[in-house]
Scaffold this motif. Structure first.
Motif, mmCIF file in Angstrom:
data_model
loop_
_atom_site.group_PDB
_atom_site.id
_atom_site.type_symbol
_atom_site.label_atom_id
_atom_site.label_comp_id
_atom_site.label_asym_id
_atom_site.label_seq_id
_atom_site.Cartn_x
_atom_site.Cartn_y
_atom_site.Cartn_z
ATOM 1 N N VAL A 84 39.180 33.468 52.103
ATOM 2 C CA VAL A 84 40.538 32.971 51.879
ATOM 3 C C VAL A 84 40.615 31.542 52.394
ATOM 4 O O VAL A 84 40.517 31.312 53.608
ATOM 5 C CB VAL A 84 41.586 33.848 52.586
ATOM 6 N N PRO A 85 40.758 30.556 51.515
ATOM 7 C CA PRO A 85 40.843 29.165 51.971
ATOM 8 C C PRO A 85 42.198 28.852 52.598
ATOM 9 O O PRO A 85 43.174 29.580 52.402
ATOM 10 C CB PRO A 85 40.632 28.361 50.686
ATOM 11 N N GLU A 86 42.233 27.785 53.365
ATOM 12 C CA GLU A 86 43.507 27.341 53.952
ATOM 13 C C GLU A 86 44.520 27.070 52.838
ATOM 14 O O GLU A 86 44.200 26.476 51.814
ATOM 15 C CB GLU A 86 43.293 26.070 54.770
ATOM 16 N N GLY A 87 45.730 27.520 53.040
ATOM 17 C CA GLY A 87 46.798 27.236 52.102
ATOM 18 C C GLY A 87 46.861 28.166 50.907
ATOM 19 O O GLY A 87 47.684 27.954 50.007
ATOM 20 N N ALA A 88 46.007 29.206 50.857
ATOM 21 C CA ALA A 88 46.046 30.134 49.726
ATOM 22 C C ALA A 88 47.378 30.868 49.696
ATOM 23 O O ALA A 88 47.846 31.387 50.711
ATOM 24 C CB ALA A 88 44.896 31.128 49.820
ATOM 25 N N GLY A 89 47.999 30.912 48.512
ATOM 26 C CA GLY A 89 49.256 31.613 48.361
ATOM 27 C C GLY A 89 49.062 33.029 47.859
ATOM 28 O O GLY A 89 47.945 33.458 47.566
ATOM 29 N N ALA A 90 50.168 33.743 47.734
ATOM 30 C CA ALA A 90 50.090 35.143 47.313
ATOM 31 C C ALA A 90 49.543 35.286 45.906
ATOM 32 O O ALA A 90 48.887 36.289 45.587
ATOM 33 C CB ALA A 90 51.472 35.782 47.407
ATOM 34 N N ALA A 91 49.787 34.313 45.040
ATOM 35 C CA ALA A 91 49.344 34.402 43.650
ATOM 36 C C ALA A 91 48.096 33.570 43.376
ATOM 37 O O ALA A 91 47.744 33.342 42.206
ATOM 38 C CB ALA A 91 50.477 33.971 42.714
ATOM 39 N N THR A 92 47.413 33.137 44.417
ATOM 40 C CA THR A 92 46.171 32.379 44.228
ATOM 41 C C THR A 92 45.159 33.240 43.488
ATOM 42 O O THR A 92 44.905 34.383 43.893
ATOM 43 C CB THR A 92 45.594 31.933 45.582
ATOM 44 N N PRO A 93 44.563 32.747 42.412
ATOM 45 C CA PRO A 93 43.620 33.561 41.640
ATOM 46 C C PRO A 93 42.284 33.746 42.353
ATOM 47 O O PRO A 93 41.981 33.056 43.337
ATOM 48 C CB PRO A 93 43.449 32.770 40.345
ATOM 49 N N PHE A 94 41.495 34.667 41.824
ATOM 50 C CA PHE A 94 40.182 34.988 42.383
ATOM 51 C C PHE A 94 39.082 34.498 41.448
ATOM 52 O O PHE A 94 39.258 34.440 40.221
ATOM 53 C CB PHE A 94 40.037 36.496 42.565
ATOM 54 N N ARG A 95 37.965 34.154 42.039
ATOM 55 C CA ARG A 95 36.732 33.935 41.286
ATOM 56 C C ARG A 95 35.720 34.938 41.814
ATOM 57 O O ARG A 95 35.307 34.867 42.982
ATOM 58 C CB ARG A 95 36.226 32.507 41.461
ATOM 59 N N VAL A 96 35.318 35.880 40.978
ATOM 60 C CA VAL A 96 34.491 37.011 41.408
ATOM 61 C C VAL A 96 33.085 36.877 40.837
ATOM 62 O O VAL A 96 32.913 36.610 39.644
ATOM 63 C CB VAL A 96 35.107 38.344 40.936
ATOM 64 N N VAL A 97 32.084 37.069 41.687
ATOM 65 C CA VAL A 97 30.718 37.270 41.223
ATOM 66 C C VAL A 97 30.377 38.736 41.454
ATOM 67 O O VAL A 97 30.452 39.231 42.583
ATOM 68 C CB VAL A 97 29.707 36.376 41.962
ATOM 69 N N GLY A 98 30.040 39.447 40.382
ATOM 70 C CA GLY A 98 29.719 40.863 40.468
ATOM 71 C C GLY A 98 28.238 41.113 40.258
ATOM 72 O O GLY A 98 27.577 40.403 39.484
ATOM 73 N N ALA A 99 27.706 42.111 40.952
ATOM 74 C CA ALA A 99 26.295 42.486 40.823
ATOM 75 C C ALA A 99 26.169 43.953 41.213
ATOM 76 O O ALA A 99 27.165 44.633 41.474
ATOM 77 C CB ALA A 99 25.419 41.593 41.699
ATOM 78 N N HIS A 100 24.942 44.448 41.258
ATOM 79 C CA HIS A 100 24.745 45.833 41.721
ATOM 80 C C HIS A 100 23.535 45.925 42.636
ATOM 81 O O HIS A 100 22.600 45.125 42.546
ATOM 82 C CB HIS A 100 24.645 46.820 40.557
ATOM 83 N N THR A 101 23.565 46.911 43.516
ATOM 84 C CA THR A 101 22.564 47.039 44.584
ATOM 85 C C THR A 101 21.484 48.074 44.292
ATOM 86 O O THR A 101 20.480 48.125 45.008
ATOM 87 C CB THR A 101 23.246 47.440 45.902
ATOM 88 N N ASP A 102 21.680 48.921 43.288
ATOM 89 C CA ASP A 102 20.739 50.024 43.047
ATOM 90 C C ASP A 102 19.696 49.631 42.011
ATOM 91 O O ASP A 102 19.900 48.736 41.197
ATOM 92 C CB ASP A 102 21.481 51.274 42.589
ATOM 93 N N SER A 103 18.556 50.334 42.056
ATOM 94 C CA SER A 103 17.458 50.145 41.112
ATOM 95 C C SER A 103 16.901 51.506 40.730
ATOM 96 O O SER A 103 16.957 52.457 41.528
ATOM 97 C CB SER A 103 16.345 49.297 41.732
ATOM 98 N N PRO A 104 16.339 51.637 39.518
ATOM 99 C CA PRO A 104 15.727 52.914 39.125
ATOM 100 C C PRO A 104 14.574 53.280 40.065
ATOM 101 O O PRO A 104 13.782 52.415 40.470
ATOM 102 C CB PRO A 104 15.221 52.637 37.707
#
Length: 438
Positions: free
Chosen positions: A68-88
């Motif tokens: 959470v950066p300084e000055g973030a408001g309630a409606a500040t959008p998100f930038r998400v990087v998604g990945a996964h931890t499991d392997s076959p």
């Protein structure tokens, strides 16, 4: 290799892979890196606060971290990087101790879309977690030759080189000793390994892993051969990108979401189908004084980069790839497209990713499946559909996907991490201290 790179980043990836034989270890190692970068762990059962700073939470083999950066408001959008931890891999059954004909064996169940033949005649360790009577969960990692799935000799299978057929139930049971199997033997052994009484172990989640360490490969060491590149390469890059973005003056909240169980459909309390990410985002909005309207506004302005390894063109099977889309290793991350929504990328997503790569000075490539080949999928479409967040699917190009040991270019992890950093921080910065310069 098409682009120079910072070998320190790839050296660090090799160490991360070696120390993360299970999703639980991967999450623990990621959490340790976040702690060193000033992030602090929060419990799901505790109240969130809206103050500036980095936080993360752990649930089993999943981790969500955000800054959470300084000055973030309630409606500040998100930038998400998604990945996964499991392997076959091969996972231990509830009643593990088995065997026959003078061999002690362990009963296993095949997890995910495993390339079964790659687990034959390979020295295997055992890792995962033990659940104790007092409620604690203890990580275990026997990282030495312990198990082996022996292949039948060619003298007893003369047609093996014309087509190997493996029965998952009969042919994949590893051996680990000589003699008669005894109930409770495995748990006694593992309890001793972690220093607890066997009677204290009431549950477990255990899996096999290759004990051969990750390594550079090739005349010029320009390749990496390693287990679990799919998809710990992305997890490692995402954590590097998030810690690089933390502390900067941002107009959005950078997030990393690393889920478990992607390889079998993501339908678990730690998978991308779970409410885990959505709850974290909603509670973050609420902690900053927001309501349902603010949450809707925040998500409407958010974007997700779903990162998973993808297929480099195979030189021995080029006909299996689309003739006009031949991603090569060493030439930067790939943008994955599938109009049937096996990947979530659309034109807007392509533009966002291309712009991030441009800012970072990172080359990139396009991937689309051959029309006659079924297309795999990722957490991207799940994230887009579940949370209503615009999503683009990307990743590093590899060979031997879902093998016990996979292959990538040594520079591609660095290039992917820098593209992620530019995505999370539109104002500059790199995951390893400097951008790639062409």
């Amino acid at each position: 290799m098409n682009a120079p790179f910072d070998r320190d980043h790839t050296d660090d990836l090799l160490g991360f892979l070696a120390g993360s034989p299970s999703p639980y270890h991967a999450v623990a190692n990621a959490a340790s890196r976040l702690e060193k970068a000033g992030f602090r762990q929060v419990e799901e059962s505790a109240a969130f606060d809206g103050a500036a700073g980095g936080r993360y939470l752990v649930r089993g083999g999943a981790l969500v971290a955000w800054y959470v950066p300084e000055g973030a408001g309630a409606a500040t959008p998100f930038r998400v990087v998604g990945a996964h931890t499991d392997s076959p891999n091969l996972r231990i059954k509830p009643i593990p101790d088995t065997g026959a004909h003078g061999w002690k064996q362990l009963a296993v169940e095949v997890y995910g879309g495993t390339l079964l033949n790659t687990w034959l005649d390979r020295d295997l360790g055992l890792s995962g977690r033990l659940a104790l009577r007092d409620g604690r969960q203890v990580l275990v990692n026997v990282d030495r030759p312990l198990l082996r799935v022996p292949q039948l000799a060619i003298h007893l299978d003369r047609g093996v080189n014309d087509g190997l057929k493996l029965d998952r139930q009969r042919h994949m049971t590893p051996l680990w000793g000589i003699g008669q199997p005894r109930e409770g033997e495995l748990i006694e052994f593992l309890a001793a390994e972690v220093g607890v009484a066997a009677g204290e172990v009431l549950g477990f989640d255990l899996m096999t892993h290759s004990v051969e360490p990750p390594a550079y490969l090739g005349r010029d060491r320009e390749l990496v051969a390693a287990p679990r590149l799919d998809n710990l390469l992305s997890v490692h890059a995402a954590v590097a990108a998030l810690t690089s973005a933390a502390g900067r003056d941002l107009d959005h909240i950078p997030v990393v979401a690393a889920f478990d169980h992607e390889e079998n459909g993501s339908q678990s309390d730690t998978g991308a189908e779970s409410p885990l990410l959505g709850r974290v985002l909603a509670r973050s909005v609420h902690a900053r004084g927001g309501d349902l309207e603010d949450r809707a506004r925040a998500l409407a302005g958010s974007f997700c980069l779903s990162s998973d390894t993808g297929h480099a063109v195979h030189p021995n099977y080029a006909e299996r790839h689309d003739p006009d889309h031949h991603p090569v290793v060493g030439a930067g991350p790939i943008l994955k497209v599938n109009v049937n929504q096996r990947y979530a990328t659309d034109g807007r997503g392509r533009a966002v990713f291309a712009a991030a790569c441009e800012r970072a000075g990172v080359p990139w490539q396009s991937f689309v499946s051959h029309n006659a080949m079924p297309c795999g999928t990722t957490i991207g479409p799940i994230t887009a559909a579940r949370h209503g967040i615009a999503t683009v699917d990307v990743g590093a190009a590899i060979l031997s996907m879902h093998s016990a040991r996979e292959l990538c270019a040594a520079n591609d992890p660095f290039l992917l991490a820098n593209a992620m950093t530019a995505f999370l921080d539109e104002r500059g910065g790199t995951a390893a201290g400097r951008p790639w310069q062409g």
